[in-house]
Write an enzyme that holds these catalytic residues in place. Sequence first.
Site, PDB file in Angstrom:
ATOM      1  N   SER A   1       0.839  -1.197   0.000  1.00  0.00           N
ATOM      2  CA  SER A   1       0.000   0.000   0.000  1.00  0.00           C
ATOM      3  C   SER A   1       0.870   1.241   0.000  1.00  0.00           C
ATOM      4  O   SER A   1       2.099   1.159   0.035  1.00  0.00           O
ATOM      5  CB  SER A   1      -0.896  -0.005   1.241  1.00  0.00           C
ATOM      6  OG  SER A   1      -0.115   0.325   2.373  1.00  0.00           O
ATOM      7  N   LYS A   2       0.198   2.378   0.020  1.00  0.00           N
ATOM      8  CA  LYS A   2       0.909   3.661   0.014  1.00  0.00           C
ATOM      9  C   LYS A   2       1.911   3.747   1.167  1.00  0.00           C
ATOM     10  O   LYS A   2       2.943   4.385   1.058  1.00  0.00           O
ATOM     11  CB  LYS A   2      -0.099   4.816   0.139  1.00  0.00           C
ATOM     12  CG  LYS A   2      -0.864   5.064  -1.132  1.00  0.00           C
ATOM     13  CD  LYS A   2      -1.191   6.555  -1.284  1.00  0.00           C
ATOM     14  CE  LYS A   2      -1.725   6.857  -2.669  1.00  0.00           C
ATOM     15  NZ  LYS A   2      -3.125   6.399  -2.836  1.00  0.00           N
ATOM     16  N   ARG A   3       1.577   3.078   2.262  1.00  0.00           N
ATOM     17  CA  ARG A   3       2.462   3.119   3.432  1.00  0.00           C
ATOM     18  C   ARG A   3       3.822   2.495   3.145  1.00  0.00           C
ATOM     19  O   ARG A   3       4.782   2.713   3.855  1.00  0.00           O
ATOM     20  CB  ARG A   3       1.800   2.420   4.621  1.00  0.00           C
ATOM     21  CG  ARG A   3       1.121   3.397   5.557  1.00  0.00           C
ATOM     22  CD  ARG A   3       0.167   2.707   6.484  1.00  0.00           C
ATOM     23  NE  ARG A   3      -1.047   2.336   5.748  1.00  0.00           N
ATOM     24  CZ  ARG A   3      -1.679   1.193   5.886  1.00  0.00           C
ATOM     25  NH1 ARG A   3      -1.251   0.296   6.716  1.00  0.00           N
ATOM     26  NH2 ARG A   3      -2.770   0.946   5.185  1.00  0.00           N
ATOM     27  N   ASP A   4       3.891   1.682   2.090  1.00  0.00           N
ATOM     28  CA  ASP A   4       5.175   1.065   1.759  1.00  0.00           C
ATOM     29  C   ASP A   4       6.042   1.998   0.931  1.00  0.00           C
ATOM     30  O   ASP A   4       7.036   1.583   0.337  1.00  0.00           O
ATOM     31  CB  ASP A   4       4.944  -0.260   1.025  1.00  0.00           C
ATOM     32  CG  ASP A   4       4.232  -1.251   1.916  1.00  0.00           C
ATOM     33  OD1 ASP A   4       4.821  -1.642   2.928  1.00  0.00           O
ATOM     34  OD2 ASP A   4       3.070  -1.597   1.622  1.00  0.00           O
ATOM     35  N   GLY A   5       5.657   3.249   0.876  1.00  0.00           N
ATOM     36  CA  GLY A   5       6.527   4.239   0.239  1.00  0.00           C
ATOM     37  C   GLY A   5       6.135   4.475  -1.193  1.00  0.00           C
ATOM     38  O   GLY A   5       5.640   5.519  -1.540  1.00  0.00           O
TER      39      GLY A   5
END
Length: 479
Positions: free
Chosen positions: A249-253
Site C-alpha cells: 500500500s501507500k504506506r510502503d513508500g
Amino acid sequence: MTVRVRIAPSPTGNLHIGTARTAVFNWLFARHHDGKFILRIEDTDEERSKDEFTENIFEGLRWLGLNWDEGPFFQSKRLDIYKDAVQKLLDQGVAYRCYTSAAELDALREVQKAKNEAPRYDNRHRNLTPEQETAFKAEGRSSVIRFKIDDDREIVWNDLVRGQVVWKGSDLGGDMVIARAASDSVGQPLYNFAVVVDDMDMQITHVIRGEDHIANTAKQILLYEAFGAKIPEFAHAPLILNQEGRKLSKRDGVTSISDFKKMGFVAEALVNYMTLLGWSAIDSTQEIFTLEEAAKQFSFERVNKAGAKFDWAKLDWINSQYIHAMPVDKLTSMLIPYWEEAGYQINGHPQEWLEKLTALIGASLTRLTDAVEISKPFFCDIEYNSEAKAQLQQSGSKNALEAILTALGDTKELAENSAQDIIKQVMKAHNLKKPVVMKAVRASLTGETHGPDLVQSWLLLHQTGADASRIKSALQLIS
Ligand code: GLU
C-alpha cells in the site's frame, strides 16, 4: 476464438503497481494467444476521477511497453448504454427500484452489528406493490436500482489460477445496487454492473484481474446469467504483498509506476520484475527476459495462488542487469534527465564527454539515480570531505600534487598513457609509492577518497579544465 482481454483502471490515482502487474499478465496472455489487449478507463466516479490520473495511466502503460490494441474506452462516455442495460433487467423483473433511505440502511446495519452479523441488505423492497412505490415517491424518496441475488444460489467457476471457486449467494450481501439514485429514471451505474455490460459489449473472453475482485466475480456471473450472455473465463492473480505479508500500500513508500521511474528504475527492468510477481518461467532459474520472451511461454499454470512478496533487492538486481547491459549511448540518454533534474549543466559538455562519463560510472549503477551522486564531482564544484582532507595531509601528498601540477604544465590534451606516465615520473622523482600518489590525486580532484577509475576520472576533468585548478586548491588546503 480470438482471445480478448482488458485492463480497466479507475483514474482515481496514478497507475498503481498492482494494476500495472495485472496489465502485464493481460498483455502477456493476449500476445501469447495472438489476441487483443484492450484499455478501458473506468471513470464513472465523477468526484474521484481526474484527467491527470488518466494521463498518468496512459503514460505509465506506454513507458512499460504495454501497448494496447483497442481503446482507450471511457465508461463516462457510455452512460446511455448502461441505462439501457439497467432498463432491460428492470423489464425482465430481475432488478427493481429500492427506496430504502440512508438512515434506514444505517439502522439495519446497527441491528446486524449488534447481533454480530455481516452487513447485508434485507431485500425489503424486492416486492413492492405499485401503491407502495407511489407512496414512497410521494414522500420525495429517490430510488436506487437493485439486482436480485438469491441466498440459496451457489456460484461456481473454474478459475484459471485458483481452480474451482464456489461462492454462496447468501454471502453476497443481499440484492445488489447496480445503479445509483437519480432525478431522472436511472442513475450512475455501479462498478460491478458497468464492468459486465462493457465486458459483454467488448466481447472479453478472459477477465484477468487481482484476487481482491473474487467476490465481485461471483456477483458479475449472476449478471451475465441475467443477460443470457456467455460467461468469460476468470483468472485471479495473487496480490502483491509487502515484506510483512500485507497488501502493498501507500504506506510502503512507493506504489505508482511514475514513482518507480523517478526512483531510477528502467522500464524494461521494472516490467521484467513485474512478470515475476506471481509467475515464473518454465526454466524457473531464468529471471531476465523481455516481455516478448515471457509472452511466448506465459500461461496461468505457472501463476501462483499465494501472494507475491515485493522484493526490492531483486528489483534492484534486475535493474542493475539492464543498466550494465545497455549500450553507452542509450544509457547516456537515460541518465541525462536525472542529471538535469539534479541541476547539472549538461549543455556545456560534448556528447562524447558525457558518454565517457557514462562508461566510467555505468558499472557502479544499480538505479539510474545513483548516477547523480557518483557524477557530482564531474559537474559541480567540489567540497573536500573529512577523509579527503585527512588524505591530503598525509606525508607525500603535497610533493606528489606539486609535481603533478608541474608535469601537467599547460598540457591541452591529456591521453591515458600520458597521465600514467606523469604518475610514474612523480613516483620516481619523489620516491613515492603508487597508492600515495593515487590517493592524493583522487582526494584533490574529487574531494573524496573513493570513486570510479581514477585515471579515467582525471582525463574527463582535464577536458573540462578542472584538474589543475582543483590540485591548486588542494595544495592551498595543505599549506
Ligand atoms: N476498475 C477496476 C479496478 O481498477 C477494474 C477491475 C476489473 O478488472 O474488473 O480495480
